[in-house]
Enzyme design. Sequence first.
Site, PDB file in Angstrom:
ATOM      1  N   PRO A  10       0.788  -1.232   0.000  1.00  0.00           N
ATOM      2  CA  PRO A  10       0.000   0.000   0.000  1.00  0.00           C
ATOM      3  C   PRO A  10       0.825   1.290   0.000  1.00  0.00           C
ATOM      4  CG  PRO A  10      -0.135  -1.106   2.128  1.00  0.00           C
ATOM      5  CD  PRO A  10       0.521  -2.061   1.179  1.00  0.00           C
ATOM      6  N   ASN A  11       0.336   2.244  -0.747  1.00  0.00           N
ATOM      7  CA  ASN A  11       0.879   3.605  -0.876  1.00  0.00           C
ATOM      8  C   ASN A  11       2.121   3.699  -1.746  1.00  0.00           C
ATOM      9  OD1 ASN A  11      -1.078   5.023   0.798  1.00  0.00           O
ATOM     10  ND2 ASN A  11      -0.182   3.870   2.497  1.00  0.00           N
ATOM     11  N   ARG A  18       5.890  12.111  -3.408  1.00  0.00           N
ATOM     12  CA  ARG A  18       5.920  12.657  -2.051  1.00  0.00           C
ATOM     13  C   ARG A  18       7.070  12.069  -1.243  1.00  0.00           C
ATOM     14  NH1 ARG A  18      -0.582  12.734  -1.414  1.00  0.00           N
ATOM     15  NH2 ARG A  18      -0.515  13.077  -3.635  1.00  0.00           N
ATOM     16  N   TYR A  23      11.904   8.213   0.711  1.00  0.00           N
ATOM     17  CA  TYR A  23      11.674   7.090  -0.204  1.00  0.00           C
ATOM     18  C   TYR A  23      12.334   7.245  -1.581  1.00  0.00           C
ATOM     19  CZ  TYR A  23       8.220   5.856   3.321  1.00  0.00           C
ATOM     20  OH  TYR A  23       7.615   5.524   4.498  1.00  0.00           O
ATOM     21  N   ASN A  75       7.938  -5.708  -1.301  1.00  0.00           N
ATOM     22  CA  ASN A  75       7.947  -4.633  -0.312  1.00  0.00           C
ATOM     23  C   ASN A  75       6.513  -4.547   0.198  1.00  0.00           C
ATOM     24  OD1 ASN A  75       7.919  -2.377   1.248  1.00  0.00           O
ATOM     25  ND2 ASN A  75       9.045  -1.076  -0.193  1.00  0.00           N
ATOM     26  N   ALA A  78       3.340  -0.973   4.744  1.00  0.00           N
ATOM     27  CA  ALA A  78       2.836  -1.000   6.129  1.00  0.00           C
ATOM     28  C   ALA A  78       2.363  -2.389   6.559  1.00  0.00           C
ATOM     29  CB  ALA A  78       1.714   0.021   6.288  1.00  0.00           C
ATOM     30  N   GLU A  99      12.344  -9.878   1.236  1.00  0.00           N
ATOM     31  CA  GLU A  99      11.646  -8.688   1.741  1.00  0.00           C
ATOM     32  C   GLU A  99      12.522  -7.464   1.476  1.00  0.00           C
ATOM     33  OE1 GLU A  99      10.656  -9.046   5.913  1.00  0.00           O
ATOM     34  OE2 GLU A  99      10.379  -6.870   6.137  1.00  0.00           O
ATOM     35  N   HIS A 101      12.858  -3.103   1.641  1.00  0.00           N
ATOM     36  CA  HIS A 101      12.364  -1.794   2.096  1.00  0.00           C
ATOM     37  C   HIS A 101      13.262  -0.688   1.566  1.00  0.00           C
ATOM     38  CE1 HIS A 101       9.403  -3.547   4.729  1.00  0.00           C
ATOM     39  NE2 HIS A 101      10.324  -4.406   5.119  1.00  0.00           N
ATOM     40  N   ARG A 108      13.601   3.790  12.406  1.00  0.00           N
ATOM     41  CA  ARG A 108      12.402   4.636  12.458  1.00  0.00           C
ATOM     42  C   ARG A 108      11.575   4.297  13.705  1.00  0.00           C
ATOM     43  NH1 ARG A 108       9.729   4.597   6.665  1.00  0.00           N
ATOM     44  NH2 ARG A 108       8.678   6.404   7.596  1.00  0.00           N
TER      45      ARG A 108
HETATM   46  O1  CA2 Z   1      10.738   1.678   3.616  1.00  0.00           O
HETATM   47  C1  CA2 Z   1       9.876   1.007   3.067  1.00  0.00           C
HETATM   48  O2  CA2 Z   1      10.007   0.521   1.956  1.00  0.00           O
HETATM   49  C2  CA2 Z   1       8.537   0.765   3.804  1.00  0.00           C
HETATM   50  O3  CA2 Z   1       8.063  -0.537   3.426  1.00  0.00           O
HETATM   51  C3  CA2 Z   1       7.602   1.861   3.294  1.00  0.00           C
HETATM   52  C4  CA2 Z   1       6.249   1.820   3.974  1.00  0.00           C
HETATM   53  C5  CA2 Z   1       6.412   1.809   5.502  1.00  0.00           C
HETATM   54  O4  CA2 Z   1       5.130   1.663   6.107  1.00  0.00           O
HETATM   55  C6  CA2 Z   1       7.331   0.698   5.970  1.00  0.00           C
HETATM   56  O5  CA2 Z   1       7.479   0.807   7.365  1.00  0.00           O
HETATM   57  C7  CA2 Z   1       8.681   0.793   5.307  1.00  0.00           C
HETATM   58  C8  CA2 Z   1       5.414   3.047   3.579  1.00  0.00           C
HETATM   59  C9  CA2 Z   1       5.236   3.203   2.101  1.00  0.00           C
HETATM   60  C10 CA2 Z   1       4.637   4.559   1.823  1.00  0.00           C
HETATM   61  O6  CA2 Z   1       4.989   4.926   0.509  1.00  0.00           O
HETATM   62  C11 CA2 Z   1       4.958   6.250   0.164  1.00  0.00           C
HETATM   63  C12 CA2 Z   1       5.510   6.566  -1.048  1.00  0.00           C
HETATM   64  C13 CA2 Z   1       5.545   7.872  -1.460  1.00  0.00           C
HETATM   65  C14 CA2 Z   1       5.003   8.864  -0.668  1.00  0.00           C
HETATM   66  C15 CA2 Z   1       4.443   8.536   0.548  1.00  0.00           C
HETATM   67  C16 CA2 Z   1       4.418   7.219   0.968  1.00  0.00           C
END
Ligand code: CA2
Length: 147
Positions: A10-11, A18, A23, A75, A78, A99, A101, A108
């Site tokens: 997700p996201n 963003r 990221y 990946n 969340a 896996e 990230h 974090r």
């Molecule tokens: O660091 C990573 O790859 C995470 O899997 C990213 C997740 C986070 O919940 C994990 O703890 C670590 C969040 C992804 C959100 O993706 C976004 C991408 C662009 C802008 C905002 C959020």
Amino acid sequence: MSSLLLIHGPNLNLLGTREPEIYGSDSLEDINARMRLIAESSGHELFSFQSNHEGALVDRIQQAAGEGICHILINPAAYTHTSVALRDALLAVGIPFTEIHLSNPHSREEFRHHSFLSDIAQGVVVGFGPQSYDVALTGIINALAHH
Ligand code: CA2
């Protein structure tokens, strides 16, 4: 030739738009295209899938079992920290997975320190931004070559 599957949780569809300081600035399509190129240059094929829905991710993992996928790169975003369903799906299909990230979840918030997947993964790559994917894929391709 091996078939690989890259799954984004997700996201991650928002990548490149963003929070580039956390990221990176590559879009998801940039990452998918680069991964496909790396896989194909070693004679493998790579499919990719993104969803914001836990059940859709479970369905995609189950589907992989009938497609001859030999490794999943995931990946889980969340869902890493919440999803017994993704863990069960990966255990059920028995396909080795890595896996990945972008950030280092261990540097974090506390709630990101636990993963429901890491202990059953073949490998875990974190903290190198979009390059985490390249590192994981290169490692998998080398491992496949020595198999
Ligand atoms: O660091 C990573 O790859 C995470 O899997 C990213 C997740 C986070 O919940 C994990 O703890 C670590 C969040 C992804 C959100 O993706 C976004 C991408 C662009 C802008 C905002 C959020």
